[in-house]
Design a protein around this motif. Structure first.
Motif, PDB file in Angstrom:
ATOM      1  N   ALA A  66       4.837   0.892   8.071  1.00 17.68           N
ATOM      2  CA  ALA A  66       5.645   0.209   7.057  1.00 17.68           C
ATOM      3  C   ALA A  66       5.730  -1.286   7.333  1.00 17.68           C
ATOM      4  O   ALA A  66       5.808  -2.098   6.393  1.00 17.68           O
ATOM      5  CB  ALA A  66       7.031   0.824   6.975  1.00 17.68           C
ATOM      6  N   THR A  67       5.713  -1.684   8.604  1.00 17.40           N
ATOM      7  CA  THR A  67       5.742  -3.117   8.908  1.00 17.40           C
ATOM      8  C   THR A  67       4.477  -3.812   8.441  1.00 17.40           C
ATOM      9  O   THR A  67       4.464  -5.049   8.293  1.00 17.40           O
ATOM     10  CB  THR A  67       5.925  -3.361  10.419  1.00 17.40           C
ATOM     11  N   ASP A 124      -8.848   2.554   2.382  1.00 21.50           N
ATOM     12  CA  ASP A 124      -9.503   1.971   3.554  1.00 21.50           C
ATOM     13  C   ASP A 124      -8.516   1.225   4.443  1.00 21.50           C
ATOM     14  O   ASP A 124      -8.640   1.237   5.675  1.00 21.50           O
ATOM     15  CB  ASP A 124     -10.620   1.028   3.100  1.00 21.50           C
ATOM     16  N   ARG A 125      -7.544   0.600   3.822  1.00 20.45           N
ATOM     17  CA  ARG A 125      -6.535  -0.122   4.597  1.00 20.45           C
ATOM     18  C   ARG A 125      -5.714   0.831   5.455  1.00 20.45           C
ATOM     19  O   ARG A 125      -5.422   0.560   6.624  1.00 20.45           O
ATOM     20  CB  ARG A 125      -5.642  -0.903   3.640  1.00 20.45           C
ATOM     21  N   LEU A 126      -5.332   1.979   4.881  1.00 17.31           N
ATOM     22  CA  LEU A 126      -4.593   2.977   5.653  1.00 17.31           C
ATOM     23  C   LEU A 126      -5.415   3.470   6.830  1.00 17.31           C
ATOM     24  O   LEU A 126      -4.913   3.564   7.963  1.00 17.31           O
ATOM     25  CB  LEU A 126      -4.207   4.153   4.760  1.00 17.31           C
ATOM     26  N   GLY A 132       7.412   6.543  16.029  1.00 19.73           N
ATOM     27  CA  GLY A 132       7.417   5.245  15.361  1.00 19.73           C
ATOM     28  C   GLY A 132       6.213   4.955  14.508  1.00 19.73           C
ATOM     29  O   GLY A 132       6.060   3.823  14.017  1.00 19.73           O
ATOM     30  N   LEU A 133       5.355   5.966  14.285  1.00 22.67           N
ATOM     31  CA  LEU A 133       4.122   5.706  13.543  1.00 22.67           C
ATOM     32  C   LEU A 133       4.410   5.309  12.094  1.00 22.67           C
ATOM     33  O   LEU A 133       3.860   4.322  11.582  1.00 22.67           O
ATOM     34  CB  LEU A 133       3.231   6.943  13.581  1.00 22.67           C
ATOM     35  N   VAL A 134       5.258   6.074  11.409  1.00 21.05           N
ATOM     36  CA  VAL A 134       5.562   5.780  10.010  1.00 21.05           C
ATOM     37  C   VAL A 134       6.223   4.414   9.881  1.00 21.05           C
ATOM     38  O   VAL A 134       5.870   3.611   9.007  1.00 21.05           O
ATOM     39  CB  VAL A 134       6.456   6.885   9.407  1.00 21.05           C
ATOM     40  N   CYS A 150       0.876  -1.180   0.000  1.00 22.27           N
ATOM     41  CA  CYS A 150       0.000   0.000   0.000  1.00 22.27           C
ATOM     42  C   CYS A 150       0.911   1.227   0.000  1.00 22.27           C
ATOM     43  O   CYS A 150       1.252   1.766   1.054  1.00 22.27           O
ATOM     44  CB  CYS A 150      -0.900  -0.037   1.236  1.00 22.27           C
ATOM     45  N   TYR A 151       1.305   1.647  -1.187  1.00 24.94           N
ATOM     46  CA  TYR A 151       2.290   2.718  -1.321  1.00 24.94           C
ATOM     47  C   TYR A 151       1.568   4.044  -1.523  1.00 24.94           C
ATOM     48  O   TYR A 151       0.954   4.292  -2.576  1.00 24.94           O
ATOM     49  CB  TYR A 151       3.233   2.436  -2.489  1.00 24.94           C
ATOM     50  N   LEU A 152       1.633   4.916  -0.518  1.00 21.47           N
ATOM     51  CA  LEU A 152       0.936   6.201  -0.526  1.00 21.47           C
ATOM     52  C   LEU A 152       1.938   7.323  -0.311  1.00 21.47           C
ATOM     53  O   LEU A 152       1.735   8.208   0.515  1.00 21.47           O
ATOM     54  CB  LEU A 152      -0.144   6.207   0.566  1.00 21.47           C
ATOM     55  N   ASN A 153       3.016   7.295  -1.087  1.00 21.51           N
ATOM     56  CA  ASN A 153       4.114   8.242  -0.872  1.00 21.51           C
ATOM     57  C   ASN A 153       4.661   8.768  -2.207  1.00 21.51           C
ATOM     58  O   ASN A 153       5.872   8.919  -2.367  1.00 21.51           O
ATOM     59  CB  ASN A 153       5.225   7.571  -0.057  1.00 21.51           C
TER      60      ASN A 153
END
Length: 373
Positions: free
Chosen positions: A334-335, A361-363, A328-330, A6-9
């Motif tokens: 990522a994990t 929705d996953r994010l 540590g949120l980001v 899920c790449y949102l960057n």
């Protein structure tokens, strides 16, 4: 792209389309066998890329220079742009370094002031810029050197309003369109900016190290940052006399970077820009606005602040947290295969055309779960 990614960057780097990857592989092999392409090959690549970049901003190809980076474009503009002594150059607070640092480096020697427009509390960057331009009793404005979309928070600036206010005062307008080109409409025929600069490695689905500089014709008589043979009318190794005609070319091609024969990445840049142009800015913006709106709606109940839709670009969403972004949120997201970015105390989410509703929705579910914990 694997379904579990899920790449949102995209505001950092976009992945490359399959067509672009294949073109890159073929180009590497071609560079390994340089005897296989003809003498006109490089120029065809240059002009294809120039035309693709021009199409994105509604310019003519002759108004586009091939450059390696936004900073290079700003330095090119600064070399030929007169800044009146005692005047102001306007930049945005926390804007990216590229449209800012060149003016700080020149301010003392050229006796002008760099004025930073502070981040508005209500998120309305356009009103903040206009207020700074129009402030009574302030020194005259020579230039605004600003991003059309703020890189850290997605704040949208109305370039048409800002450009009109600058023209009324005889000031110049340099637009860093890094986070806008291909998604936010940029029509140089209507806006009449002095310079527009954008790279390909973010929203234009291209490689790193390729960028483009639109130069208004009133500035095309300037001196380039580099002195190249192909920036002159007739300096060719094939001639009997090498320096046959050293006058500059008459258009923006004189500003092309040195070593522009990037056999590998130039075609890759063209493909991404052509794809974006074929899809259309309006269609891309509509799709990405749907995704960011969907994400924003999902955060209404979890204590996260989201800028109002009218203040933000359609494709970048910046989240702020009442007690600061959790440590540590980001990395934690990522994990789980979800990729976003931390930018200046905010969480920046930037979907592109390869994302869908399932990603959004996953994010929301993952972030909400982490915040509740």
């Amino acid at each position: 792209m694997p379904r579990d990614v899920c790449y949102l960057n995209a505001a950092s780097y976009s992945p490359l389309p399959l067509r672009t990857l294949e073109a890159g592989r073929a180009a590497v092999l071609r560079k390994g066998t340089p005897w296989t392409f003809d003498a006109a090959f490089a120029n065809r690549q240059h002009e294809r890329a120039r035309a693709a970049a021009a199409r994105l901003v509604n310019a003519d190809a002759c108004d586009i220079a091939l450059i390696p980076s936004v900073g290079y474009g700003v330095a090119t503009a600064a070399k030929g742009l007169p800044i009146e002594r005692g005047s102001r150059v306007l930049v945005l607070e926390d804007d990216h370094s590229s449209p800012v640092l060149e003016w700080h480096a020149r301010a003392e020697a050229q006796a002008f002031a760099v004025e930073t427009i502070r981040r508005p509390g209500d998120g309305d960057w356009t009103s903040a810029v206009l207020a700074c331009i129009e402030r009574s009793g302030a020194p005259p404005v020579s230039l605004a050197s600003i991003s059309s979309v703020h890189w850290s928070d997605g704040g949208l600036i109305d370039a048409e309003q800002v450009g009109a206010a600058l023209r009324q005062r005889g000031a110049s307008f340099l637009i860093d369109a890094t986070q806008g080109a291909g998604v936010v409409p940029t029509d140089v025929r209507r806006l009449d900016p002095d310079f527009v600069i954008f790279p390909t490695y973010k929203w234009l689905l291209g490689p790193y190290g390729r960028a483009f500089l639109y130069i208004a014709r009133r500035h095309q008589g300037g001196i380039p940052l580099e002195q190249t043979a192909y920036g002159r009318r007739d300096v060719r190794a094939e001639n009997a006399v090498y320096f046959t005609d050293t006058r500059y070319l008459a258009d923006a091609r004189r500003f092309d970077m040195g070593e522009r024969d990037h056999f590998i990445s130039m075609e890759m840049a063209s493909i991404g820009m052509e794809m974006m142009a074929e899809w259309g800015t309006a269609q891309v913006a509509q799709r990405l606005s749907m995704l960011t709106t969907r994400i924003a709606a999902g955060f209404r109940e979890v204590g996260v602040s989201v800028p109002e839709p009218r203040m933000r670009a359609p494709h970048i969403l910046s989240l702020s947290f009442k007690d600061g972004m959790p440590a540590g949120l980001v990395e934690g997201l990522a994990t789980e295969g979800i990729y976003v970015a931390a930018r200046l105390r905010h969480l920046r989410i930037s979907p592109h055309v390869y994302n869908d509703e399932e990603d959004a929705d996953r994010l929301v579910a993952a972030l909400a779960g982490r915040l509740r914990r």
